[in-house]
Scaffold this active site. Sequence first.
Site, PDB file in Angstrom:
ATOM      1  N   ARG A  92     -42.227   1.570  40.379  1.00  0.00           N
ATOM      2  CA  ARG A  92     -42.465   0.700  39.226  1.00  0.00           C
ATOM      3  C   ARG A  92     -42.567  -0.764  39.667  1.00  0.00           C
ATOM      4  O   ARG A  92     -43.333  -1.529  39.119  1.00  0.00           O
ATOM      5  CB  ARG A  92     -41.294   0.867  38.253  1.00  0.00           C
ATOM      6  CG  ARG A  92     -41.590   0.505  36.824  1.00  0.00           C
ATOM      7  CD  ARG A  92     -40.366   0.612  35.921  1.00  0.00           C
ATOM      8  NE  ARG A  92     -39.472   1.713  36.191  1.00  0.00           N
ATOM      9  CZ  ARG A  92     -39.501   2.890  35.566  1.00  0.00           C
ATOM     10  NH1 ARG A  92     -40.398   3.109  34.632  1.00  0.00           N
ATOM     11  NH2 ARG A  92     -38.628   3.832  35.882  1.00  0.00           N
ATOM     12  N   TYR A  93     -41.749  -1.158  40.627  1.00  0.00           N
ATOM     13  CA  TYR A  93     -41.728  -2.531  41.142  1.00  0.00           C
ATOM     14  C   TYR A  93     -42.235  -2.497  42.583  1.00  0.00           C
ATOM     15  O   TYR A  93     -42.006  -1.503  43.290  1.00  0.00           O
ATOM     16  CB  TYR A  93     -40.306  -3.081  41.151  1.00  0.00           C
ATOM     17  CG  TYR A  93     -39.603  -3.058  39.824  1.00  0.00           C
ATOM     18  CD1 TYR A  93     -39.781  -4.084  38.902  1.00  0.00           C
ATOM     19  CD2 TYR A  93     -38.757  -2.013  39.493  1.00  0.00           C
ATOM     20  CE1 TYR A  93     -39.122  -4.065  37.680  1.00  0.00           C
ATOM     21  CE2 TYR A  93     -38.093  -1.983  38.273  1.00  0.00           C
ATOM     22  CZ  TYR A  93     -38.273  -3.015  37.378  1.00  0.00           C
ATOM     23  OH  TYR A  93     -37.627  -2.989  36.180  1.00  0.00           O
ATOM     24  N   ARG A  96     -39.512  -1.641  45.667  1.00  0.00           N
ATOM     25  CA  ARG A  96     -38.542  -0.541  45.634  1.00  0.00           C
ATOM     26  C   ARG A  96     -39.099   0.687  44.927  1.00  0.00           C
ATOM     27  O   ARG A  96     -39.964   0.560  44.053  1.00  0.00           O
ATOM     28  CB  ARG A  96     -37.236  -0.974  44.967  1.00  0.00           C
ATOM     29  CG  ARG A  96     -37.384  -1.571  43.582  1.00  0.00           C
ATOM     30  CD  ARG A  96     -36.179  -2.458  43.300  1.00  0.00           C
ATOM     31  NE  ARG A  96     -36.171  -3.046  41.973  1.00  0.00           N
ATOM     32  CZ  ARG A  96     -36.786  -4.192  41.669  1.00  0.00           C
ATOM     33  NH1 ARG A  96     -37.506  -4.837  42.580  1.00  0.00           N
ATOM     34  NH2 ARG A  96     -36.710  -4.683  40.454  1.00  0.00           N
ATOM     35  N   CYS A 105     -26.711  17.652  38.136  1.00  0.00           N
ATOM     36  CA  CYS A 105     -25.645  16.648  38.090  1.00  0.00           C
ATOM     37  C   CYS A 105     -24.310  17.373  37.981  1.00  0.00           C
ATOM     38  O   CYS A 105     -24.266  18.526  37.561  1.00  0.00           O
ATOM     39  CB  CYS A 105     -25.808  15.763  36.852  1.00  0.00           C
ATOM     40  SG  CYS A 105     -27.414  14.965  36.733  1.00  0.00           S
ATOM     41  N   CYS A 109     -24.532  14.110  30.768  1.00  0.00           N
ATOM     42  CA  CYS A 109     -24.134  13.095  29.804  1.00  0.00           C
ATOM     43  C   CYS A 109     -24.996  13.266  28.561  1.00  0.00           C
ATOM     44  O   CYS A 109     -26.220  13.435  28.671  1.00  0.00           O
ATOM     45  CB  CYS A 109     -24.325  11.710  30.412  1.00  0.00           C
ATOM     46  SG  CYS A 109     -23.632  11.609  32.072  1.00  0.00           S
ATOM     47  N   CYS A 112     -28.079  10.939  28.215  1.00  0.00           N
ATOM     48  CA  CYS A 112     -28.885  10.737  29.424  1.00  0.00           C
ATOM     49  C   CYS A 112     -30.360  10.459  29.102  1.00  0.00           C
ATOM     50  O   CYS A 112     -30.979  11.172  28.324  1.00  0.00           O
ATOM     51  CB  CYS A 112     -28.796  11.972  30.310  1.00  0.00           C
ATOM     52  SG  CYS A 112     -29.845  11.847  31.770  1.00  0.00           S
ATOM     53  N   ARG A 114     -32.731  10.876  31.128  1.00  0.00           N
ATOM     54  CA  ARG A 114     -33.574  11.891  31.774  1.00  0.00           C
ATOM     55  C   ARG A 114     -33.158  13.286  31.317  1.00  0.00           C
ATOM     56  O   ARG A 114     -33.313  14.261  32.043  1.00  0.00           O
ATOM     57  CB  ARG A 114     -33.469  11.795  33.300  1.00  0.00           C
ATOM     58  CG  ARG A 114     -34.006  10.507  33.858  1.00  0.00           C
ATOM     59  CD  ARG A 114     -34.530  10.646  35.289  1.00  0.00           C
ATOM     60  NE  ARG A 114     -35.047   9.362  35.716  1.00  0.00           N
ATOM     61  CZ  ARG A 114     -34.400   8.526  36.547  1.00  0.00           C
ATOM     62  NH1 ARG A 114     -33.235   8.868  37.071  1.00  0.00           N
ATOM     63  NH2 ARG A 114     -34.933   7.366  36.865  1.00  0.00           N
ATOM     64  N   ASP A 275     -31.044   4.080  25.974  1.00  0.00           N
ATOM     65  CA  ASP A 275     -32.482   4.353  25.930  1.00  0.00           C
ATOM     66  C   ASP A 275     -32.821   5.270  24.744  1.00  0.00           C
ATOM     67  O   ASP A 275     -31.962   5.974  24.225  1.00  0.00           O
ATOM     68  CB  ASP A 275     -32.919   5.005  27.246  1.00  0.00           C
ATOM     69  CG  ASP A 275     -32.793   4.044  28.413  1.00  0.00           C
ATOM     70  OD1 ASP A 275     -33.309   2.920  28.295  1.00  0.00           O
ATOM     71  OD2 ASP A 275     -32.161   4.415  29.423  1.00  0.00           O
ATOM     72  N   ASP A 312     -34.237  -1.143  29.340  1.00  0.00           N
ATOM     73  CA  ASP A 312     -35.433  -0.587  29.966  1.00  0.00           C
ATOM     74  C   ASP A 312     -36.500  -0.544  28.882  1.00  0.00           C
ATOM     75  O   ASP A 312     -36.369   0.189  27.890  1.00  0.00           O
ATOM     76  CB  ASP A 312     -35.143   0.824  30.502  1.00  0.00           C
ATOM     77  CG  ASP A 312     -34.813   0.786  31.982  1.00  0.00           C
ATOM     78  OD1 ASP A 312     -35.720   0.496  32.774  1.00  0.00           O
ATOM     79  OD2 ASP A 312     -33.647   1.040  32.318  1.00  0.00           O
ATOM     80  N   LYS A 319     -37.146  -3.251  33.517  1.00  0.00           N
ATOM     81  CA  LYS A 319     -35.923  -3.746  32.868  1.00  0.00           C
ATOM     82  C   LYS A 319     -36.105  -5.201  32.461  1.00  0.00           C
ATOM     83  O   LYS A 319     -36.701  -5.976  33.192  1.00  0.00           O
ATOM     84  CB  LYS A 319     -34.754  -3.705  33.850  1.00  0.00           C
ATOM     85  CG  LYS A 319     -34.205  -2.330  34.072  1.00  0.00           C
ATOM     86  CD  LYS A 319     -32.969  -2.382  34.940  1.00  0.00           C
ATOM     87  CE  LYS A 319     -32.457  -0.982  35.156  1.00  0.00           C
ATOM     88  NZ  LYS A 319     -33.481  -0.072  35.724  1.00  0.00           N
TER      89      LYS A 319
HETATM   90  S1  SF4 Z   1     -26.792  10.030  33.152  1.00  0.00           S
HETATM   91 FE1  SF4 Z   1     -28.185  11.793  33.356  1.00  0.00          FE
HETATM   92  S2  SF4 Z   1     -28.799  11.806  35.499  1.00  0.00           S
HETATM   93 FE2  SF4 Z   1     -26.924  10.524  35.343  1.00  0.00          FE
HETATM   94  S3  SF4 Z   1     -25.216  11.966  35.710  1.00  0.00           S
HETATM   95 FE3  SF4 Z   1     -25.516  11.838  33.497  1.00  0.00          FE
HETATM   96  S4  SF4 Z   1     -26.868  13.595  33.078  1.00  0.00           S
HETATM   97 FE4  SF4 Z   1     -27.041  13.193  35.264  1.00  0.00          FE
END
Ligand code: SF4
Length: 360
Positions: A92-93, A96, A105, A109, A112, A114, A275, A312, A319
């Site tokens: 994206r940048y 990096r 994971c 979460c 999340c 993603r 997000d 974001d 960001k």
């Molecule tokens: S925020 Fe998303 S990618 Fe990060 S640990 Fe939690 S579930 Fe996994």
Amino acid sequence: MTSRAATLRTPDELVAQGLVSPDSLPALEKVAARYAVAVTSDVAALIDKADPNDPIARQYIPSADELVTQPGEDADPIGDHSHSPVNGIVHRYPDRVLFKLVHVCPVYCRFCFRREMVGPGKPNALSDEGYRTALDYIRSHREVWEVILTGGDPLMLSPRRLGEIMADLAAIDHVKIIRIHTRVPVADPVRVSAEMVAALKVEGATTWVAVHANHPRELSDSARAACALLTDAGIPLVSQSVLLRGVNDDAATLEALMRAFVENRIKPYYLHHGDLAPGTAHLRTTLAHGQELMRTLRGRVSGLCQPEYVLDIPGGHGKAPVGPSYLSQPDSPQRDKLEATRYRVVDYCGEVHFYPTQSP
Ligand code: SF4
């Protein structure tokens, strides 16, 4: 030797542990069919089952609210796909890239960004060939100074595999920094072993680790010990947190979280605004509330404890810092002449002061 309790992965298991009520099972089965569930024994032990609003539970225990997708929420809220030249890379940048090695994971979460891409069975796992192609991409882009390992959680890899990847990246001349974003020190601290720490230290590049935690209670004794293993080995740590409704969206909790980071040699880095991931509206706050909290934090804790509050921008535009601004342009001309040539600066108590627009 006592064996560790297994990670809880189904609504049935959450019911059996008293973490959700049996009545919620039908709705939670639907949530789990769409978004992965995992609660490690370390995280389960932090949850106060007597508190229906427990801030740890809100982060990890699925909720029927996740079945509601609001307008504007998107499966790829920060536009990873539109900046992905090859599988596993987000560029994206200029200087990096994100390198998404794994799609699993230690925990999942509930907020999340993603969430549509991570978890068992998601189609994003990087094959050996995909890994080599991604590495070639980094090799051929000499402007890439920093590689950010993310995912999924890169510390889910074995120390042996991590060591190989770190060596591959460090062997690329222009890659100077390898940054690892992880929930492991908090969610599954025992994974941070001496072998893993050794794998992360590599000749030819500097390793940084960004530890993700959102509530001071997540920095348990074992999490602190895991972070100490990393810092004692000379690996610098920064924090990343997400501003979450009912978890850390009050000044006292944010203050305690930032102080706990600094006490554990973790420099507060990012406080992300939530997000627009699907089914996460119940965990988001408003930007205005986030700015107010940042203003309060500025007056309560030292500069060492200040994270940058960032958004974001949806669509993959990167960001933007969205914290409150303390400096504004001179006021309208009807004000007195002197004020018209001076900036207005607000101090941590909210009082306005003036500063010349031009050097003397
Ligand atoms: S925020 Fe998303 S990618 Fe990060 S640990 Fe939690 S579930 Fe996994």
